[in-house]
Design a protein around this motif. Structure first.
Motif, PDB file in Angstrom:
ATOM      1  N   MET A   1      17.905  -3.685  46.307  1.00  0.00           N
ATOM      2  CA  MET A   1      19.350  -3.814  46.108  1.00  0.00           C
ATOM      3  C   MET A   1      19.832  -2.935  44.957  1.00  0.00           C
ATOM      4  SD  MET A   1      21.592  -7.231  45.316  1.00  0.00           S
ATOM      5  CE  MET A   1      20.844  -7.477  43.721  1.00  0.00           C
ATOM      6  N   ALA A   2      19.328  -3.206  43.740  1.00  0.00           N
ATOM      7  CA  ALA A   2      19.743  -2.419  42.584  1.00  0.00           C
ATOM      8  C   ALA A   2      19.071  -1.053  42.587  1.00  0.00           C
ATOM      9  CB  ALA A   2      19.413  -3.166  41.294  1.00  0.00           C
ATOM     10  N   ILE A   3      19.705  -0.081  41.932  1.00  0.00           N
ATOM     11  CA  ILE A   3      19.073   1.228  41.759  1.00  0.00           C
ATOM     12  C   ILE A   3      17.825   1.094  40.906  1.00  0.00           C
ATOM     13  CG2 ILE A   3      19.395   3.537  40.815  1.00  0.00           C
ATOM     14  CD1 ILE A   3      22.374   3.252  41.430  1.00  0.00           C
ATOM     15  N   CYS A   4      17.939   0.312  39.843  1.00  0.00           N
ATOM     16  CA  CYS A   4      16.780   0.034  38.998  1.00  0.00           C
ATOM     17  C   CYS A   4      17.043  -1.238  38.202  1.00  0.00           C
ATOM     18  CB  CYS A   4      16.465   1.201  38.061  1.00  0.00           C
ATOM     19  SG  CYS A   4      17.768   1.573  36.870  1.00  0.00           S
ATOM     20  N   VAL A   5      15.958  -1.934  37.841  1.00  0.00           N
ATOM     21  CA  VAL A   5      16.027  -3.127  36.997  1.00  0.00           C
ATOM     22  C   VAL A   5      14.857  -3.065  36.025  1.00  0.00           C
ATOM     23  CG1 VAL A   5      16.223  -5.639  36.911  1.00  0.00           C
ATOM     24  CG2 VAL A   5      16.893  -4.416  39.000  1.00  0.00           C
ATOM     25  N   PHE A   6      15.161  -3.231  34.734  1.00  0.00           N
ATOM     26  CA  PHE A   6      14.117  -3.180  33.712  1.00  0.00           C
ATOM     27  C   PHE A   6      14.288  -4.344  32.744  1.00  0.00           C
ATOM     28  CE2 PHE A   6      14.423   1.316  34.944  1.00  0.00           C
ATOM     29  CZ  PHE A   6      13.080   1.638  35.099  1.00  0.00           C
ATOM     30  N   ASP A   7      13.170  -4.956  32.370  1.00  0.00           N
ATOM     31  CA  ASP A   7      13.126  -5.832  31.208  1.00  0.00           C
ATOM     32  C   ASP A   7      12.758  -4.977  30.007  1.00  0.00           C
ATOM     33  OD1 ASP A   7      13.867  -8.257  32.230  1.00  0.00           O
ATOM     34  OD2 ASP A   7      11.832  -8.888  32.729  1.00  0.00           O
ATOM     35  N   ASP A  34      24.687   0.642  42.485  1.00  0.00           N
ATOM     36  CA  ASP A  34      25.643   1.539  43.126  1.00  0.00           C
ATOM     37  C   ASP A  34      26.762   0.685  43.709  1.00  0.00           C
ATOM     38  OD1 ASP A  34      26.969   3.151  45.227  1.00  0.00           O
ATOM     39  OD2 ASP A  34      25.455   4.632  44.690  1.00  0.00           O
ATOM     40  N   LEU A  35      28.007   1.103  43.449  1.00  0.00           N
ATOM     41  CA  LEU A  35      29.147   0.315  43.905  1.00  0.00           C
ATOM     42  C   LEU A  35      29.177   0.167  45.421  1.00  0.00           C
ATOM     43  CD1 LEU A  35      31.751  -1.150  42.995  1.00  0.00           C
ATOM     44  CD2 LEU A  35      32.957   1.024  43.230  1.00  0.00           C
ATOM     45  N   ASN A  36      28.606   1.123  46.134  1.00  0.00           N
ATOM     46  CA  ASN A  36      28.623   1.075  47.594  1.00  0.00           C
ATOM     47  C   ASN A  36      27.552   0.152  48.177  1.00  0.00           C
ATOM     48  OD1 ASN A  36      30.723   3.056  47.826  1.00  0.00           O
ATOM     49  ND2 ASN A  36      29.218   4.627  47.334  1.00  0.00           N
ATOM     50  N   ASP A  37      26.758  -0.461  47.328  1.00  0.00           N
ATOM     51  CA  ASP A  37      25.730  -1.381  47.805  1.00  0.00           C
ATOM     52  C   ASP A  37      26.413  -2.630  48.382  1.00  0.00           C
ATOM     53  OD1 ASP A  37      23.664  -3.156  48.192  1.00  0.00           O
ATOM     54  OD2 ASP A  37      22.658  -2.693  46.305  1.00  0.00           O
ATOM     55  N   PRO A  38      26.269  -2.932  49.656  1.00  0.00           N
ATOM     56  CA  PRO A  38      26.960  -4.087  50.246  1.00  0.00           C
ATOM     57  C   PRO A  38      26.501  -5.418  49.678  1.00  0.00           C
ATOM     58  CG  PRO A  38      25.388  -3.138  51.802  1.00  0.00           C
ATOM     59  CD  PRO A  38      25.463  -2.201  50.645  1.00  0.00           C
ATOM     60  N   ALA A  39      25.280  -5.474  49.143  1.00  0.00           N
ATOM     61  CA  ALA A  39      24.787  -6.736  48.592  1.00  0.00           C
ATOM     62  C   ALA A  39      25.359  -7.042  47.212  1.00  0.00           C
ATOM     63  CB  ALA A  39      23.262  -6.701  48.523  1.00  0.00           C
ATOM     64  N   LEU A  40      25.965  -6.042  46.569  1.00  0.00           N
ATOM     65  CA  LEU A  40      26.452  -6.233  45.205  1.00  0.00           C
ATOM     66  C   LEU A  40      27.557  -7.277  45.141  1.00  0.00           C
ATOM     67  CD1 LEU A  40      26.435  -5.335  42.221  1.00  0.00           C
ATOM     68  CD2 LEU A  40      28.063  -3.530  42.852  1.00  0.00           C
ATOM     69  N   SER A  41      28.486  -7.233  46.085  1.00  0.00           N
ATOM     70  CA  SER A  41      29.618  -8.168  46.069  1.00  0.00           C
ATOM     71  C   SER A  41      29.179  -9.610  46.268  1.00  0.00           C
ATOM     72  CB  SER A  41      30.633  -7.775  47.148  1.00  0.00           C
ATOM     73  OG  SER A  41      30.031  -7.784  48.425  1.00  0.00           O
ATOM     74  N   GLU A  42      27.993  -9.832  46.799  1.00  0.00           N
ATOM     75  CA  GLU A  42      27.471 -11.190  46.942  1.00  0.00           C
ATOM     76  C   GLU A  42      26.640 -11.605  45.727  1.00  0.00           C
ATOM     77  OE1 GLU A  42      25.261 -11.370  50.515  1.00  0.00           O
ATOM     78  OE2 GLU A  42      26.933 -10.773  51.822  1.00  0.00           O
ATOM     79  N   ALA A  55      35.616  -7.351  37.796  1.00  0.00           N
ATOM     80  CA  ALA A  55      35.818  -6.076  37.102  1.00  0.00           C
ATOM     81  C   ALA A  55      34.743  -5.058  37.478  1.00  0.00           C
ATOM     82  CB  ALA A  55      35.825  -6.300  35.593  1.00  0.00           C
ATOM     83  N   LEU A  56      33.540  -5.536  37.773  1.00  0.00           N
ATOM     84  CA  LEU A  56      32.444  -4.619  38.080  1.00  0.00           C
ATOM     85  C   LEU A  56      32.559  -3.988  39.463  1.00  0.00           C
ATOM     86  CD1 LEU A  56      29.400  -6.559  36.596  1.00  0.00           C
ATOM     87  CD2 LEU A  56      30.355  -4.406  35.757  1.00  0.00           C
ATOM     88  N   ILE A  57      33.292  -4.602  40.369  1.00  0.00           N
ATOM     89  CA  ILE A  57      33.359  -4.073  41.736  1.00  0.00           C
ATOM     90  C   ILE A  57      34.741  -3.520  42.073  1.00  0.00           C
ATOM     91  CG2 ILE A  57      31.515  -5.532  42.620  1.00  0.00           C
ATOM     92  CD1 ILE A  57      33.598  -7.448  43.688  1.00  0.00           C
ATOM     93  N   GLN A  58      35.583  -3.326  41.065  1.00  0.00           N
ATOM     94  CA  GLN A  58      36.881  -2.702  41.332  1.00  0.00           C
ATOM     95  C   GLN A  58      36.678  -1.259  41.800  1.00  0.00           C
ATOM     96  OE1 GLN A  58      39.204  -3.039  37.770  1.00  0.00           O
ATOM     97  NE2 GLN A  58      39.925  -5.084  38.255  1.00  0.00           N
TER      98      GLN A  58
END
Length: 313
Positions: A1-7, A34-42, A55-58
């Motif tokens: 889903m995400a481009i990258c995730v880091f701890d 990426d804003l175009n990721d369809p899973a982001l809005s969920e 604000a993040l998905i405007q």
């Protein structure tokens, strides 16, 4: 889903993440989307309050900095370095920053974020969320200053051309003026946002980071002021070229007016003596044509003297 995730841990070391929890074992967790990721809005409404998530998905944003509870909603703009795209169509990055999480969302590739990502993968991550924000703002501001300096060099080149009257107006001058206008459109609100960011009173932004952010805000202010000066300088260059064209046209029109003033009475005479009717004087005199030419020459001299006395010449 995400481009990258880091701890990211206190010593700057990092660990890629494959779970969906908002935070992790490190000092903070960085999510990059990426804003175009369809899973982001969920995903966002499940992990963030409604206002930061919205604000993040405007789709359209302007630079802003607003505190929400103990976090920051931050929108910034950067120079567009994507291939085939104009630099002044600035790319946006939407951010949510909290004590233990940083979420960034972009629509187009933001090279400042890519620099941070490469540093994280190399084990040189910003140690805190405040350091992450500072690193991002520093890279965005540096690229803005480079773009402004490039435009300033063009302005100096245009101004140097003004010393040579034979140099035509540069074809890319209108495009450069539009470039300045578009950059200033985004950098003016970005200056306001960075000033607010430098003055924010939240535990996640300690005073040392605030001081460095104030310096970056000052550099953005200088860039905006330089754009204001460049806008005026480019307008002056355009005005000088327009004035030169107007003077050239006026000079040509003046010469045509003088020629018309001299030849108008001569044209009247030739038209008068060109009629084919009886009674025209000199029809039987072989010297008539010569006398007519001499008379017209004398009339031309008289007209030039009249124009001279009238200060047309």
């Amino acid at each position: 889903m995400a481009i990258c995730v880091f701890d990211i841990f206190p010593d700057g070391t990092t660990k890629p993440v494959d779970d969906t929890a908002l935070t992790g074992a490190g000092t903070y967790r960085w999510w990059h989307f990426d804003l175009n990721d369809p899973a982001l809005s969920e995903w966002l409404p499940e992990h963030l309050p409604a206002i930061p998530a919205g604000a993040l998905i405007q789709p359209e944003t302007r630079p802003r900095c607003d505190a929400y509870e103990n976090g920051l909603m931050l929108n910034l703009r950067g120079i567009n370095l994507n291939a085939g795209q104009p630099a002044d169509q600035m790319v946006s990055v939407r951010m949510w920053v909290d004590d233990d999480v940083v979420i960034t969302v972009r629509m187009r590739k933001v090279f400042a974020l890519e620099d941070i990502r490469q540093g994280i993968e190399a084990g040189a991550a910003p140690a805190t969320p405040a350091a992450f924000v500072e690193a991002l703002v520093s890279r965005l501001t540096a690229r803005v200053q480079e773009e402004v300096m490039e435009i300033a060099k063009l302005a100096e080149f245009y101004e140097a051309d003004l010393d040579d009257d034979t140099t035509p107006p540069p074809k890319d001058l209108p495009a450069t003026r539009r470039r300045v206008i578009r950059l200033r459109r985004y950098l003016e609100p970005q200056r306001t946002a960075l000033n607010k960011l430098a003055a924010v009173d939240l535990p996640l932004m300690p005073e040392p980071d605030g001081l460095r952010l104030r310096e970056l805000a000052n550099r953005t202010t200088l860039a905006v002021e330089e754009l204001d000066a460049l806008r005026d300088r480019l307008l002056t260059v355009q005005d000088d070229h327009d004035l030169f064209v107007a003077r050239t046209q006026a000079r040509h029109g003046y010469r045509l007016s003088v020629a018309a003033g001299v030849f108008l009475p001569l044209g009247f005479l030739t038209g008068l003596f060109g009629v084919n009717i009886g009674g025209m004087p000199g029809l039987d005199n072989p010297m008539a044509f010569a006398w007519l030419c001499l008379s017209m020459a004398a009339l031309a001299v008289v007209m030039l003297l009249v124009l001279k006395l009238s200060r047309w010449l």
